[in-house]
Design an enzyme around this catalytic site. Structure first.
Site, mmCIF file in Angstrom:
data_model
loop_
_atom_site.group_PDB
_atom_site.id
_atom_site.type_symbol
_atom_site.label_atom_id
_atom_site.label_comp_id
_atom_site.label_asym_id
_atom_site.label_seq_id
_atom_site.Cartn_x
_atom_site.Cartn_y
_atom_site.Cartn_z
ATOM 1 N N ASN A 9 43.773 47.513 42.641
ATOM 2 C CA ASN A 9 42.671 47.147 41.750
ATOM 3 C C ASN A 9 41.382 47.679 42.369
ATOM 4 O O ASN A 9 40.906 47.139 43.361
ATOM 5 C CB ASN A 9 42.640 45.614 41.609
ATOM 6 C CG ASN A 9 41.462 45.141 40.792
ATOM 7 O OD1 ASN A 9 40.726 45.944 40.216
ATOM 8 N ND2 ASN A 9 41.289 43.826 40.733
ATOM 9 N N LYS A 11 38.493 47.640 41.156
ATOM 10 C CA LYS A 11 37.313 46.849 40.767
ATOM 11 C C LYS A 11 36.188 47.793 40.340
ATOM 12 O O LYS A 11 36.455 48.859 39.790
ATOM 13 C CB LYS A 11 36.921 45.890 41.891
ATOM 14 C CG LYS A 11 38.122 45.048 42.342
ATOM 15 C CD LYS A 11 37.791 43.881 43.223
ATOM 16 C CE LYS A 11 39.079 43.164 43.596
ATOM 17 N NZ LYS A 11 38.854 41.976 44.419
ATOM 18 N N HIS A 121 41.965 37.852 36.165
ATOM 19 C CA HIS A 121 41.542 38.020 37.557
ATOM 20 C C HIS A 121 40.490 36.972 37.899
ATOM 21 O O HIS A 121 39.660 36.610 37.067
ATOM 22 C CB HIS A 121 40.983 39.426 37.779
ATOM 23 C CG HIS A 121 40.807 39.738 39.229
ATOM 24 N ND1 HIS A 121 39.712 39.315 39.937
ATOM 25 C CD2 HIS A 121 41.617 40.367 40.106
ATOM 26 C CE1 HIS A 121 39.860 39.692 41.200
ATOM 27 N NE2 HIS A 121 41.003 40.334 41.329
ATOM 28 N N GLU A 123 37.833 37.104 39.456
ATOM 29 C CA GLU A 123 36.431 37.497 39.258
ATOM 30 C C GLU A 123 36.035 37.367 37.795
ATOM 31 O O GLU A 123 34.860 37.162 37.485
ATOM 32 C CB GLU A 123 36.212 38.919 39.804
ATOM 33 C CG GLU A 123 36.199 38.907 41.333
ATOM 34 C CD GLU A 123 36.799 40.126 41.996
ATOM 35 O OE1 GLU A 123 36.882 41.196 41.368
ATOM 36 O OE2 GLU A 123 37.214 39.992 43.172
ATOM 37 N N GLU A 191 46.902 35.197 43.346
ATOM 38 C CA GLU A 191 45.783 35.612 44.191
ATOM 39 C C GLU A 191 44.924 34.385 44.503
ATOM 40 O O GLU A 191 44.062 34.003 43.698
ATOM 41 C CB GLU A 191 44.909 36.639 43.459
ATOM 42 C CG GLU A 191 45.646 37.905 43.061
ATOM 43 C CD GLU A 191 44.686 39.081 42.887
ATOM 44 O OE1 GLU A 191 44.801 40.013 43.688
ATOM 45 O OE2 GLU A 191 43.827 39.056 42.001
ATOM 46 N N GLY A 197 38.979 39.414 49.044
ATOM 47 C CA GLY A 197 37.799 40.084 49.588
ATOM 48 C C GLY A 197 37.209 39.400 50.814
ATOM 49 O O GLY A 197 36.107 39.711 51.230
ATOM 50 N N SER A 237 43.272 40.092 50.311
ATOM 51 C CA SER A 237 43.155 40.639 51.663
ATOM 52 C C SER A 237 44.451 41.256 52.204
ATOM 53 O O SER A 237 44.707 41.223 53.408
ATOM 54 C CB SER A 237 42.603 39.580 52.636
ATOM 55 O OG SER A 237 41.291 39.209 52.254
#
Ligand code: 13P
Length: 275
Positions: A9, A11, A121, A123, A191, A197, A237
């Protein structure tokens, strides 16, 4: 269960130049044959990637529109005071505060060669404000048009600390299950938000425990067949140094990789950690 699946991904990262380098690194990498590999470039670079990347690797979009395309301009902000588009108003999503969504239709994504879309996701859930029902509807529409869905779930740090990890994941799973007609073309990505991240990867055991819980949930709430066939991949990560240990876990069927997928050789190492 199923073929190992590794998604990258990207992003909102990259330029024409850096993406061209990444594509050429991926094209020259030696990849284990028995792994499905997918990358999700930012929308505006999908065409560039599709035209230059080896067919060995499939393309995913990072989001998709909830229904058929049409008169939906740019990025739309929906306030709880009212909707600016009927299609969204008709969804009757409760308690919605605001939603941003990039307008790119499933039909357009297929037209430019996408096979997959990442939905739910963290985010988009936590930064942008998409909720379970909204995400479920997007998944149902994408599947109805033949796109595969990488369906993301995962708890926040405070939810884990309060012992609510499974509750949160099951709630997110139920929203997908209520919406999707079939699980044939769905990959679940667990996730944990605190691992995304942050460099703070889940331990192999932490990931394995949630994957088992999600598989049990599928068995009880969908079917034994779907539970055994559906791939559950881990994201948060993942890098070239921790992927091999994670991949040894029985219920980790692959990875969804953010930062480390921007480096071709490291992404190849992760792909090749299949056991
Ligand atoms: P990182 O690998 O950068 O933690 O991101 C994970 C992720 O969000 C993949 O979708």
């Amino acid at each position: 269960s199923g073929k190992f699946f590794v998604g990258g991904n990207w992003k909102c990262n990259g330029t024409k130049e850096s993406i061209s380098k990444l594509v050429s690194d991926l094209n020259s990498a030696t990849l284990e044959p028995d792994v499905d590999v997918v990358v999700a470039p930012p929308f505006v670079y999908i065409d560039q990637v599709k035209n230059s990347l080896t067919d060995r690797i499939e393309i995913a979009a990072q989001n998709s529109w909830i229904g058929k395309g049409g008169a939906f301009t740019g990025e739309i902000r929906l306030l709880n005071t009212g909707c600016i588009c009927n299609e969204v108003a008709n969804l009757k999503i409760p308690n919605i505060q605001h939603v941003h969504f990039s307008v790119c239709s499933v039909e357009q994504l297929k037209d430019i060669g996408c096979k997959w879309v990442v939905l739910g996701h963290s985010e988009r859930r936590h930064v942008i404000g998409e909720d379970d029902v909204f995400i479920g509807k997007k998944a149902a529409y994408a599947l109805s048009q033949g796109l595969g869905v990488i369906a993301c779930i995962g708890e926040l740090l405070n939810e884990r600390e309060e012992g609510k990890t499974n509750d949160v994941c099951f709630r997110q799973m139920k929203a997908f299950a209520d919406a999707v007609p079939s699980w044939d073309n769905v990959v679940i990505a667990y996730e944990p938000v605190w691992a995304i991240g942050t460099g703070k990867v889940a331990t192999p055991q932490q990931a394995q425990d949630v994957h088992v819980a999600v598989r049990d949930w599928l068995e009880k709430n969908v079917s034994t067949e779907v539970a055994s066939k559906t791939r559950i991949i881990y994201g948060g990560s993942v890098n070239g140094s921790n992927s091999a240990e994670l991949a040894k876990q029985e219920d980790i069927d692959g990875f969804l990789v953010g930062g480390a997928s921007l480096k071709g050789p490291e992404f190849a190492t992760i792909i090749n950690s299949v056991t």
